[in-house]
Design a protein around this motif. Structure first.
Motif, PDB file in Angstrom:
ATOM      1  N   UNK A  95       0.888  -1.174  -0.033  1.00 12.49           N
ATOM      2  CA  UNK A  95      -0.143  -0.090   0.026  1.00 12.49           C
ATOM      3  C   UNK A  95       0.758   1.291   0.117  1.00 12.49           C
ATOM      4  N   UNK A  96       1.994   1.296   0.647  1.00 15.77           N
ATOM      5  CA  UNK A  96       2.854   2.354   0.791  1.00 15.77           C
ATOM      6  C   UNK A  96       3.512   2.401  -0.535  1.00 15.77           C
ATOM      7  N   UNK A  97       3.649   1.663  -1.370  1.00 16.31           N
ATOM      8  CA  UNK A  97       4.482   1.853  -2.683  1.00 16.31           C
ATOM      9  C   UNK A  97       3.321   1.969  -3.644  1.00 16.31           C
ATOM     10  N   UNK A  98       2.113   1.582  -3.398  1.00 20.20           N
ATOM     11  CA  UNK A  98       0.949   2.249  -4.134  1.00 20.20           C
ATOM     12  C   UNK A  98       0.881   3.839  -4.070  1.00 20.20           C
ATOM     13  N   UNK A  99       1.036   4.366  -2.834  1.00 21.17           N
ATOM     14  CA  UNK A  99       0.825   5.612  -2.789  1.00 21.17           C
ATOM     15  C   UNK A  99       2.125   6.557  -3.197  1.00 21.17           C
ATOM     16  N   UNK A 100       3.302   5.778  -2.937  1.00 20.37           N
ATOM     17  CA  UNK A 100       4.377   6.417  -3.338  1.00 20.37           C
ATOM     18  C   UNK A 100       4.294   6.580  -4.959  1.00 20.37           C
ATOM     19  N   UNK A 101       3.827   5.486  -5.717  1.00 23.05           N
ATOM     20  CA  UNK A 101       3.596   5.638  -7.182  1.00 23.05           C
ATOM     21  C   UNK A 101       2.479   6.318  -7.647  1.00 23.05           C
ATOM     22  N   UNK A 102       1.670   6.933  -6.647  1.00 27.28           N
ATOM     23  CA  UNK A 102       0.584   7.797  -7.222  1.00 27.28           C
ATOM     24  C   UNK A 102      -0.900   7.051  -7.565  1.00 27.28           C
ATOM     25  N   UNK A 107       8.494   5.229   9.393  1.00 31.22           N
ATOM     26  CA  UNK A 107       7.677   6.233   8.018  1.00 31.22           C
ATOM     27  C   UNK A 107       6.494   5.430   8.028  1.00 31.22           C
ATOM     28  N   UNK A 108       5.425   6.255   7.842  1.00 28.88           N
ATOM     29  CA  UNK A 108       4.102   5.944   7.705  1.00 28.88           C
ATOM     30  C   UNK A 108       3.604   6.076   6.069  1.00 28.88           C
ATOM     31  N   UNK A 119      -1.619  15.419  13.186  1.00 28.23           N
ATOM     32  CA  UNK A 119      -0.632  14.586  13.818  1.00 28.23           C
ATOM     33  C   UNK A 119      -0.020  13.466  12.988  1.00 28.23           C
ATOM     34  N   UNK A 120      -1.027  12.767  12.263  1.00 31.72           N
ATOM     35  CA  UNK A 120      -0.493  11.923  11.042  1.00 31.72           C
ATOM     36  C   UNK A 120       0.343  12.393  10.280  1.00 31.72           C
ATOM     37  N   UNK A 121       0.310  13.585   9.670  1.00 32.50           N
ATOM     38  CA  UNK A 121       0.874  14.430   8.673  1.00 32.50           C
ATOM     39  C   UNK A 121       2.368  15.088   9.081  1.00 32.50           C
ATOM     40  N   UNK A 122       2.217  15.093  10.449  1.00 32.54           N
ATOM     41  CA  UNK A 122       3.360  15.677  11.193  1.00 32.54           C
ATOM     42  C   UNK A 122       4.252  14.841  11.961  1.00 32.54           C
ATOM     43  N   UNK A 123       4.034  13.548  11.890  1.00 32.20           N
ATOM     44  CA  UNK A 123       4.665  12.485  12.379  1.00 32.20           C
ATOM     45  C   UNK A 123       6.163  12.507  12.121  1.00 32.20           C
ATOM     46  N   UNK A 124       7.113  12.185  13.003  1.00 30.11           N
ATOM     47  CA  UNK A 124       8.308  12.392  12.885  1.00 30.11           C
ATOM     48  C   UNK A 124       9.160  10.897  12.953  1.00 30.11           C
ATOM     49  N   UNK A 184      12.381   8.191  12.366  1.00 30.02           N
ATOM     50  CA  UNK A 184      13.778   8.018  13.181  1.00 30.02           C
ATOM     51  C   UNK A 184      14.900   9.142  12.661  1.00 30.02           C
ATOM     52  N   UNK A 185      14.833   9.653  11.612  1.00 30.23           N
ATOM     53  CA  UNK A 185      15.770  10.600  11.251  1.00 30.23           C
ATOM     54  C   UNK A 185      15.351  12.120  11.288  1.00 30.23           C
ATOM     55  N   UNK A 186      14.219  12.291  12.178  1.00 31.06           N
ATOM     56  CA  UNK A 186      13.587  13.268  12.655  1.00 31.06           C
ATOM     57  C   UNK A 186      12.977  14.114  11.400  1.00 31.06           C
TER      58      UNK A 186
END
Length: 180
Positions: free
Chosen positions: A24-31, A54-55, A82-87, A89-91
């Motif tokens: 699902x993440x890859x589907x979103x990454x690919x549009x 990463x979410x 909050x979901x779109x502001x989530x930090x 591991x690299x900050x």
């Protein structure tokens, strides 16, 4: 002849041995909103985190496809800022990831959606207290750096720094103009 969406639906049913959330993440990454939606209907979660924390919001921002960001925003519901502001591991927040990849439209969209100041209340621990309370991201980064003894746990770079370092001048200028 099958459409892309039909082919994806058939392939997803045959991929039950693979972890669905990364797909699902890859589907979103690919549009591919339709593919992500179908995967979520079949058990994928937009809340799944990878090893870097990463979410789906980070991956959609990296892909830079505004329809994917909008779909996530609408699907998330309460606590969406909050979901779109989530930090992770690299900050990095989703805005950092979009900036790093030079995704101008995604950066602009995120800036508009997060203009309420929600990013100032970044959530590094996943704590879901109401009202946006949570650890200060700067303090969290300092604590993580102490724990990791020199590892790149929190880079402390602003999104504009990442865009500039990657040569994305127009994105860096937009972010600097907005104090990011």
């Amino acid at each position: 002849m099958q459409t892309k969406h039909e082919r994806c639906r058939l392939e997803a049913k045959g991929l039950s041995f693979l972890p669905v959330p990364p797909i699902a993440r890859l589907a979103l990454f690919g549009g591919h909103v339709a593919a992500a939606e179908m995967l979520c209907e079949n058990g994928a979660s937009i809340f799944y985190e990878n090893n870097w924390k990463c979410t789906a919001s980070h991956w959609a921002a990296m892909g830079g496809f505004v329809p994917c960001l909008e779909w996530l925003w609408e699907r998330h519901g309460e606590g969406v800022e909050r979901f779109f502001s989530r930090v992770q591991k690299e900050g990095h927040t989703p805005l950092h990831k979009a900036a790093q990849k030079g995704r101008l439209l995604a950066c602009n969209w995120l800036l508009q959606r997060l203009a309420s100041g929600a990013e100032a209340k970044e959530v590094a621990t996943g704590d879901s207290k109401a009202g946006g309370d949570g650890p200060d991201p700067k303090e969290h980064c300092e604590a993580e750096q102490e724990k990791s003894a020199g590892a790149n746990a929190c880079a402390r770079l602003r999104p504009s720094d990442l865009a500039s370092a990657a040569g994305h001048v127009e994105v860096a200028q937009l972010l600097q103009k907005n104090g990011r």
